[in-house]
Design a protein around this motif. Sequence first.
Motif, PDB file in Angstrom:
ATOM      1  N   LEU A 105      43.538  30.958  32.203  1.00 51.03           N
ATOM      2  CA  LEU A 105      42.486  30.388  33.039  1.00 51.03           C
ATOM      3  C   LEU A 105      41.983  29.061  32.470  1.00 51.03           C
ATOM      4  N   HIS A 106      41.866  28.987  31.163  1.00 47.20           N
ATOM      5  CA  HIS A 106      41.473  27.714  30.562  1.00 47.20           C
ATOM      6  C   HIS A 106      42.537  26.641  30.795  1.00 47.20           C
ATOM      7  N   SER A 107      43.805  27.033  30.708  1.00 50.85           N
ATOM      8  CA  SER A 107      44.873  26.067  30.929  1.00 50.85           C
ATOM      9  C   SER A 107      44.860  25.531  32.354  1.00 50.85           C
ATOM     10  N   LYS A 109      42.183  24.977  34.021  1.00 52.30           N
ATOM     11  CA  LYS A 109      40.939  24.207  34.192  1.00 52.30           C
ATOM     12  C   LYS A 109      39.763  25.014  34.725  1.00 52.30           C
ATOM     13  N   TRP A 110      39.767  26.322  34.493  1.00 53.80           N
ATOM     14  CA  TRP A 110      38.555  27.074  34.758  1.00 53.80           C
ATOM     15  C   TRP A 110      37.517  26.689  33.707  1.00 53.80           C
ATOM     16  N   THR A 111      36.253  26.687  34.091  1.00 55.93           N
ATOM     17  CA  THR A 111      35.195  26.396  33.122  1.00 55.93           C
ATOM     18  C   THR A 111      35.027  27.574  32.154  1.00 55.93           C
ATOM     19  N   ASP A 112      34.466  27.283  30.997  1.00 56.44           N
ATOM     20  CA  ASP A 112      34.177  28.347  30.034  1.00 56.44           C
ATOM     21  C   ASP A 112      33.313  29.428  30.666  1.00 56.44           C
ATOM     22  N   GLU A 113      32.335  29.020  31.460  1.00 60.00           N
ATOM     23  CA  GLU A 113      31.409  29.978  32.058  1.00 60.00           C
ATOM     24  C   GLU A 113      32.126  30.926  33.010  1.00 60.00           C
ATOM     25  N   ASP A 114      33.008  30.396  33.854  1.00 57.30           N
ATOM     26  CA  ASP A 114      33.706  31.251  34.808  1.00 57.30           C
ATOM     27  C   ASP A 114      34.714  32.168  34.122  1.00 57.30           C
ATOM     28  N   VAL A 115      35.380  31.651  33.099  1.00 57.68           N
ATOM     29  CA  VAL A 115      36.292  32.513  32.332  1.00 57.68           C
ATOM     30  C   VAL A 115      35.513  33.657  31.714  1.00 57.68           C
ATOM     31  N   TRP A 116      34.338  33.334  31.167  1.00 55.76           N
ATOM     32  CA  TRP A 116      33.533  34.371  30.518  1.00 55.76           C
ATOM     33  C   TRP A 116      33.062  35.418  31.523  1.00 55.76           C
ATOM     34  N   LYS A 117      32.759  34.998  32.732  1.00 52.88           N
ATOM     35  CA  LYS A 117      32.328  35.951  33.753  1.00 52.88           C
ATOM     36  C   LYS A 117      33.447  36.926  34.098  1.00 52.88           C
ATOM     37  N   VAL A 118      34.678  36.433  34.169  1.00 49.27           N
ATOM     38  CA  VAL A 118      35.804  37.325  34.449  1.00 49.27           C
ATOM     39  C   VAL A 118      35.986  38.330  33.318  1.00 49.27           C
ATOM     40  N   LEU A 119      35.924  37.855  32.096  1.00 49.58           N
ATOM     41  CA  LEU A 119      36.230  38.703  30.940  1.00 49.58           C
ATOM     42  C   LEU A 119      35.088  39.642  30.574  1.00 49.58           C
ATOM     43  N   VAL A 120      33.865  39.140  30.654  1.00 52.32           N
ATOM     44  CA  VAL A 120      32.720  39.907  30.150  1.00 52.32           C
ATOM     45  C   VAL A 120      31.604  40.022  31.184  1.00 52.32           C
ATOM     46  N   GLY A 121      31.191  38.908  31.769  1.00 53.08           N
ATOM     47  CA  GLY A 121      30.113  38.960  32.740  1.00 53.08           C
ATOM     48  C   GLY A 121      28.851  38.296  32.239  1.00 53.08           C
ATOM     49  N   LEU A 177      40.523  34.188  42.065  1.00 49.40           N
ATOM     50  CA  LEU A 177      41.749  34.690  41.451  1.00 49.40           C
ATOM     51  C   LEU A 177      42.865  34.825  42.480  1.00 49.40           C
ATOM     52  N   LEU A 178      42.519  35.291  43.683  1.00 49.53           N
ATOM     53  CA  LEU A 178      43.523  35.421  44.739  1.00 49.53           C
ATOM     54  C   LEU A 178      44.091  34.058  45.127  1.00 49.53           C
ATOM     55  N   VAL A 179      43.206  33.075  45.250  1.00 47.56           N
ATOM     56  CA  VAL A 179      43.652  31.727  45.606  1.00 47.56           C
ATOM     57  C   VAL A 179      44.583  31.168  44.541  1.00 47.56           C
ATOM     58  N   GLY A 180      44.342  31.526  43.290  1.00 47.72           N
ATOM     59  CA  GLY A 180      45.135  30.986  42.189  1.00 47.72           C
ATOM     60  C   GLY A 180      46.404  31.746  41.880  1.00 47.72           C
ATOM     61  N   GLN A 181      46.720  32.791  42.653  1.00 44.53           N
ATOM     62  CA  GLN A 181      47.901  33.587  42.346  1.00 44.53           C
ATOM     63  C   GLN A 181      49.194  32.778  42.400  1.00 44.53           C
ATOM     64  N   PRO A 219      51.260  37.060  33.454  1.00 46.25           N
ATOM     65  CA  PRO A 219      51.194  37.436  34.876  1.00 46.25           C
ATOM     66  C   PRO A 219      50.691  38.856  35.091  1.00 46.25           C
ATOM     67  N   ILE A 220      51.010  39.746  34.166  1.00 47.14           N
ATOM     68  CA  ILE A 220      50.591  41.144  34.293  1.00 47.14           C
ATOM     69  C   ILE A 220      49.079  41.264  34.168  1.00 47.14           C
ATOM     70  N   VAL A 221      48.492  40.616  33.145  1.00 52.11           N
ATOM     71  CA  VAL A 221      47.048  40.739  32.944  1.00 52.11           C
ATOM     72  C   VAL A 221      46.295  40.001  34.050  1.00 52.11           C
ATOM     73  N   TYR A 222      46.895  38.954  34.603  1.00 57.00           N
ATOM     74  CA  TYR A 222      46.265  38.267  35.742  1.00 57.00           C
ATOM     75  C   TYR A 222      46.145  39.228  36.921  1.00 57.00           C
ATOM     76  N   GLN A 223      47.212  39.956  37.205  1.00 55.70           N
ATOM     77  CA  GLN A 223      47.165  40.913  38.312  1.00 55.70           C
ATOM     78  C   GLN A 223      46.193  42.050  38.017  1.00 55.70           C
TER      79      GLN A 223
END
Length: 262
Positions: A105-107, A109-121, A177-181, A219-223
């Motif tokens: 997600l960082h690669s 260009k997701w922001t740190d904040e949005d990545v953190w929301k996906v992983l932790v909240g 996430l769906l848009v980025g698949q 790809p597996i963890v993305y799904q």
Amino acid sequence: MSLAHTAFLFDYRAFQSAATPLAAELDAGNPEPLRARVAEIRRKVGSSKNWILHDKGTEMGDFGRDRDPRYQGGLWGNWFLTILSTFLSPCVELGYDWPKLSCMLHSFKWTDEDVWKVLVGLPTVLLSRPNVPYNINPNEVVPIEKPVPYWYLMAPDRSTYCGWLPVEKVEKLHQRLLVGQHMLEEDLRTRIELPPNVSAANAHISPDLNPDYWYERIPIVYQQAVEMMSQAEDAGVGLFSIVYQAYGDPEEWGDETDEDQS
């Protein structure tokens, strides 16, 4: 040891409804309704091994905090976590691959904040104190008060990260996430920058240092992340996430027994 990610469907609205009157009594100097509710939950659960949060960065029990007033905030925070656990149900989790999702997600260009929301909240303190200011990392919420109030301590006490998401944020992240698949169909080797220690030179040490393994698992963890969000959205609830290291059965290292917990 590596840290694992686990997630649960979280009916946070029902939790807030149940916790609000207990918190009001506690803030008025009466912890007995909270104590009684926790004792009831522990009786129903029985063995700590049956608890939904068993070995997810915490264990059921007070572990001496009820005998020392210095740990009162931690005790009450743990009691509210016990109540919170009754509003959790199983969900897809990211396991040990969560850093790989972060890397992708960082690669892209997701922001740190949005990545953190996906992983932790969001920080768990926002469940009871929604106006508390916070930074991206929930662990960066710095209490002003000393000793630390219980509402900052409603999280597994041996977790590294912990947080939650309301359903409206789940829906937005799920859609993104769906848009980025389509990115999974691209050549990930040319688009994703792996951590420096993940290299061909280190591949013999561990699969988690092998670039081929990372490109296989990303790809597996993305799904898995897509499915995690999908399950919460379909259920109309939020998510509760913990990043933790398993410590094993408390009977092997603690001073608490199941009988002590009720």
